[in-house]
Design a protein around this motif. Structure first.
Motif: not given
Length: 295
Positions: A177, A240, A236, A180-188
């Motif tokens: 989990d 990840s 992030y 995935q959360e850190n990957k999301k914030w990396t993209r953002i």
């Protein structure tokens, strides 16, 4: 699959709560410092009227105060000191419950319990400043819950099932989990950084042709710089990758669970699992300070 209501010692609960509280305060101070700096830069860039100069100066004073508080209160240190203590206690508890080294099943129940308490004492001795910091609430509650003793008294099959479901699978899910959360914030974060830089470039090109009076380039650069600083703070990308590696390693270790035939096999299996978990956390701590994770 067996499940159990695992209750950790008060030492864990106090350390865990303090770490979470310190992390939130550290993150909040950093977040507002960056926001205030962006606001100050934005106001001073848009207009040079007296009210704007005074407001921008006031915001800079506030950001200085927040930065000073971060330095004095040392929330980051409380965050990872607490995390180190909590994770150390959790590892010791699981080794005790499963009969892993140094709490092997050959030990008499009272000897195993005393060994666990001795390890808790050693941990407190190594972290005197931290336990002074969190207060005395941990000393007034239970340090050897009956649930830990009960799980240790189960037969090998049941202990193995509980360790698989309550430790391995939950820990693996946590890492997955978080990946995935850190990957999301990396993209953002990268999207905002790249987007603000592109907008700044577009503005410069347009301004070269049309000579627009309003200057927004410093604002966009300030936003980009703030998000770069935020990414460095939150790490992030790094986290990840680290969480993904640990989750994968736990999956590989879990695949060997059917090879466990006796208490010695189980002890070695738990030792491998806890080493993988401790390794990730030791690296996490090393990225922040030279603090050794208690084992």
């Amino acid at each position: 699959m067996e499940s159990a209501n695992i209750k950790y010692p008060s030492l864990f609960n106090s350390s865990d709560k303090y770490s979470i509280k310190a992390q939130k305060r550290f993150t909040l101070l950093n977040k507002w410092t960056l926001i205030i700096l962006v606001l100050s830069s934005s106001i001073s860039s848009l207009t040079q009227e007296n009210w704007a100069i005074w407001l921008s100066s006031a915001l800079l004073i506030i950001s200085t105060i927040l930065t000073t508080l971060m330095s004095l209160l040392k929330f980051e240190k409380g965050w990872y000191e607490g995390r180190a203590v909590a994770e150390s206690i959790k590892t010791l508890c699981w080794k005790f419950m499963t009969g892993a080294k140094p709490f092997i099943m050959e030990l008499e129940p009272i000897d195993a319990q005393n060994k666990l308490i001795d390890n808790f004492k050693k941990l407190i001795g190594q972290r005197k400043d931290f336990f002074t910091l969190i207060g005395s609430d941990f000393a007034e509650n239970e340090q050897l819950p009956q649930e830990l003793i009960t799980v240790r008294e189960y037969d090998l099959k049941k202990r193995l099932s509980i360790y698989k479901s309550e430790r391995l699978e939950k820990q693996k899910k946590w890492y997955t989990d978080k990946t995935q959360e850190n990957k999301k914030w990396t993209r953002i974060s990268f999207s905002i950084i790249i987007g603000s830089q592109i907008l700044a470039l577009i503005y410069l090109i347009i301004n070269f042709k049309l000579e627009i009076n309003i200057t927004i380039t410093p604002i966009l650069i300030s936003i980009s710089t703030s998000f770069i600083a935020w990414m460095q703070l939150r790490r992030y990308q790094e986290l990840s990758q680290s969480y993904l590696i640990t989750a994968t390693e736990l999956s590989l270790i879990k695949s060997k669970i059917n090879q466990v035939q006796n208490d010695v096999d189980f002890s070695n299996f738990v030792d491998d699992s806890e080493t993988a978990i401790s390794r990730e956390h030791t690296l996490w701590l090393a990225r922040r300070d030279n603090i050794e994770l208690f084992k």
